[in-house]
Scaffold this active site. Sequence first.
Site, PDB file in Angstrom:
ATOM      1  N   ARG A  19       8.306  34.647  23.552  1.00 56.39           N
ATOM      2  CA  ARG A  19       7.441  33.362  23.430  1.00 56.39           C
ATOM      3  C   ARG A  19       6.439  33.388  24.850  1.00 56.39           C
ATOM      4  O   ARG A  19       6.894  33.576  26.178  1.00 56.39           O
ATOM      5  CB  ARG A  19       8.380  32.251  23.511  1.00 56.39           C
ATOM      6  CG  ARG A  19       7.251  30.880  23.693  1.00 56.39           C
ATOM      7  CD  ARG A  19       8.074  29.552  23.601  1.00 56.39           C
ATOM      8  NE  ARG A  19       8.090  29.097  22.239  1.00 56.39           N
ATOM      9  CZ  ARG A  19       8.483  28.016  21.783  1.00 56.39           C
ATOM     10  NH1 ARG A  19       8.818  27.063  22.482  1.00 56.39           N
ATOM     11  NH2 ARG A  19       8.736  27.851  20.433  1.00 56.39           N
ATOM     12  N   HIS A  72       2.691  31.186  15.254  1.00 54.43           N
ATOM     13  CA  HIS A  72       3.940  30.456  15.406  1.00 54.43           C
ATOM     14  C   HIS A  72       4.876  30.877  13.914  1.00 54.43           C
ATOM     15  O   HIS A  72       5.145  30.060  13.384  1.00 54.43           O
ATOM     16  CB  HIS A  72       4.330  29.159  15.765  1.00 54.43           C
ATOM     17  CG  HIS A  72       5.249  28.627  16.458  1.00 54.43           C
ATOM     18  ND1 HIS A  72       6.465  29.446  16.628  1.00 54.43           N
ATOM     19  CD2 HIS A  72       5.974  27.281  16.347  1.00 54.43           C
ATOM     20  CE1 HIS A  72       7.498  28.898  16.919  1.00 54.43           C
ATOM     21  NE2 HIS A  72       7.022  27.437  17.191  1.00 54.43           N
ATOM     22  N   GLN A  93       8.205  29.249  12.646  1.00 52.22           N
ATOM     23  CA  GLN A  93       8.026  27.997  12.515  1.00 52.22           C
ATOM     24  C   GLN A  93       7.514  27.979  11.137  1.00 52.22           C
ATOM     25  O   GLN A  93       8.084  27.014  10.150  1.00 52.22           O
ATOM     26  CB  GLN A  93       7.025  27.281  13.573  1.00 52.22           C
ATOM     27  CG  GLN A  93       7.000  25.867  12.983  1.00 52.22           C
ATOM     28  CD  GLN A  93       8.068  25.083  13.414  1.00 52.22           C
ATOM     29  OE1 GLN A  93       8.685  25.289  14.381  1.00 52.22           O
ATOM     30  NE2 GLN A  93       8.498  24.111  12.436  1.00 52.22           N
ATOM     31  N   ASP A  96       1.184  17.943  14.808  1.00 53.96           N
ATOM     32  CA  ASP A  96       1.732  18.902  16.012  1.00 53.96           C
ATOM     33  C   ASP A  96       0.941  17.786  17.134  1.00 53.96           C
ATOM     34  O   ASP A  96       0.097  17.205  17.000  1.00 53.96           O
ATOM     35  CB  ASP A  96       1.302  20.112  15.963  1.00 53.96           C
ATOM     36  CG  ASP A  96       1.769  21.097  17.136  1.00 53.96           C
ATOM     37  OD1 ASP A  96       2.505  20.620  17.782  1.00 53.96           O
ATOM     38  OD2 ASP A  96       1.106  22.118  17.310  1.00 53.96           O
ATOM     39  N   CYS A 144       6.266  20.413  13.820  1.00 56.82           N
ATOM     40  CA  CYS A 144       7.190  21.377  14.280  1.00 56.82           C
ATOM     41  C   CYS A 144       8.089  20.691  15.349  1.00 56.82           C
ATOM     42  O   CYS A 144       9.200  21.582  15.558  1.00 56.82           O
ATOM     43  CB  CYS A 144       6.343  22.497  15.037  1.00 56.82           C
ATOM     44  SG  CYS A 144       5.073  22.180  16.082  1.00 56.82           S
ATOM     45  N   ARG A 151      15.030  26.034  11.136  1.00 55.45           N
ATOM     46  CA  ARG A 151      14.444  27.142  12.205  1.00 55.45           C
ATOM     47  C   ARG A 151      15.826  28.035  12.292  1.00 55.45           C
ATOM     48  O   ARG A 151      15.692  29.269  12.563  1.00 55.45           O
ATOM     49  CB  ARG A 151      14.130  26.516  13.436  1.00 55.45           C
ATOM     50  CG  ARG A 151      13.322  25.307  13.384  1.00 55.45           C
ATOM     51  CD  ARG A 151      11.787  26.093  13.192  1.00 55.45           C
ATOM     52  NE  ARG A 151      11.440  27.248  13.905  1.00 55.45           N
ATOM     53  CZ  ARG A 151      11.091  27.337  15.215  1.00 55.45           C
ATOM     54  NH1 ARG A 151      10.875  26.524  15.705  1.00 55.45           N
ATOM     55  NH2 ARG A 151      10.969  28.649  15.842  1.00 55.45           N
TER      56      ARG A 151
END
Length: 331
Positions: A108, A135, A138, A233, A274, A318
Amino acid sequence: MAVNLKGRSFLTLMDFTPTEIRYLLDLAQDLKEHKRTGTIHQVLKGKTIVLLFEKTSTRTRCAFEVAAMEEGAGVTFLDSGSSQMGKKESLEDTAKVLGRFYDGIEYRGYDQKAVEDLAKFSGVPVWNGLTDVDHPTQILADLMTIEEHVAKPLNKVKVVFSGDIRNNMSYAWMYGCAKMGMHYVAYGPEELASEIKQDVLEKVHAVAEETGARIEISSDPECLKGADVIYADVWASMGEEAEIPERVRLLTPFRVTKELMASTGNPDCLFMHCLPSFHDFETKMAKTAMENGYDIREVTDEVFRSRHSKVFEEAENRLHTIKAVLVATIG
Ligand code: CP
Ligand code: NVA
């Protein structure tokens, strides 16, 4: 033909066919069932993975750790303060070392090129745990959650992303929707629409032509009509905190409220996010920003806690989807 993802990196959904993405979603569903019934097969026994985090994380880190541990793999976690990478050692050299120790590497950070280079130089599968422009793990969790809660095939689903339409999640959604033949609308101000990368739009429109997807950008609230999912988000992503005043000015009309949800005309429209989310003032950042006159909430607490909200189901997924990526690529 049977799908085989062994040895593959997971850098962006754009590298995968719709059939391969379908395979990962089905595998995640199987793995979720194994956990529910206490029949986890530990297919990663004897494997080791390393997690490199240059930005903070709760879900992604924990999902990789728990997924690996439940399947029997060993895990090392390195944050930017605790490895030589980037300071005393190049990414190339780090990748060459880690590739000799580990069966796979999660990363990341900022640049997409970093995950690409890690994959190129390490010789082992690399998994993208979020960059400035993507991402993908996700989106797998989000697609799984939609399939669990919307009684339609994915290619009939309309997702409207309301907010910072030029961020990593919005791009990741464009890729996911393009691949799965879905209808995606990036709903946000024209000032941010003009910042959306043209090369991304070209790529997703090319895929959409093959899959029947619709990828649109709009600042007109009419685009909310018929949405199956409203997605939000944060307004300023990690590393963009200096943008808060400008983003609050631009994005306040795009905050997800009860009224915005109602204007979809769909009484069963889902709210997804997310996470982490600013939906109240129970965080240092939201409180401090408010003290300075900036309300950074991208969604109201009312919507976040409503029956429409599937944010914690999404967060749980996730784990199952990241486990699917691990099992498929190094299992
Ligand atoms: N959604 C997500 O990536 O959460 P974290 O930042 O906590 O990993
Ligand atoms: N856009 C957000 C996503 C966090 C999961 C960020 O990059 O901070």
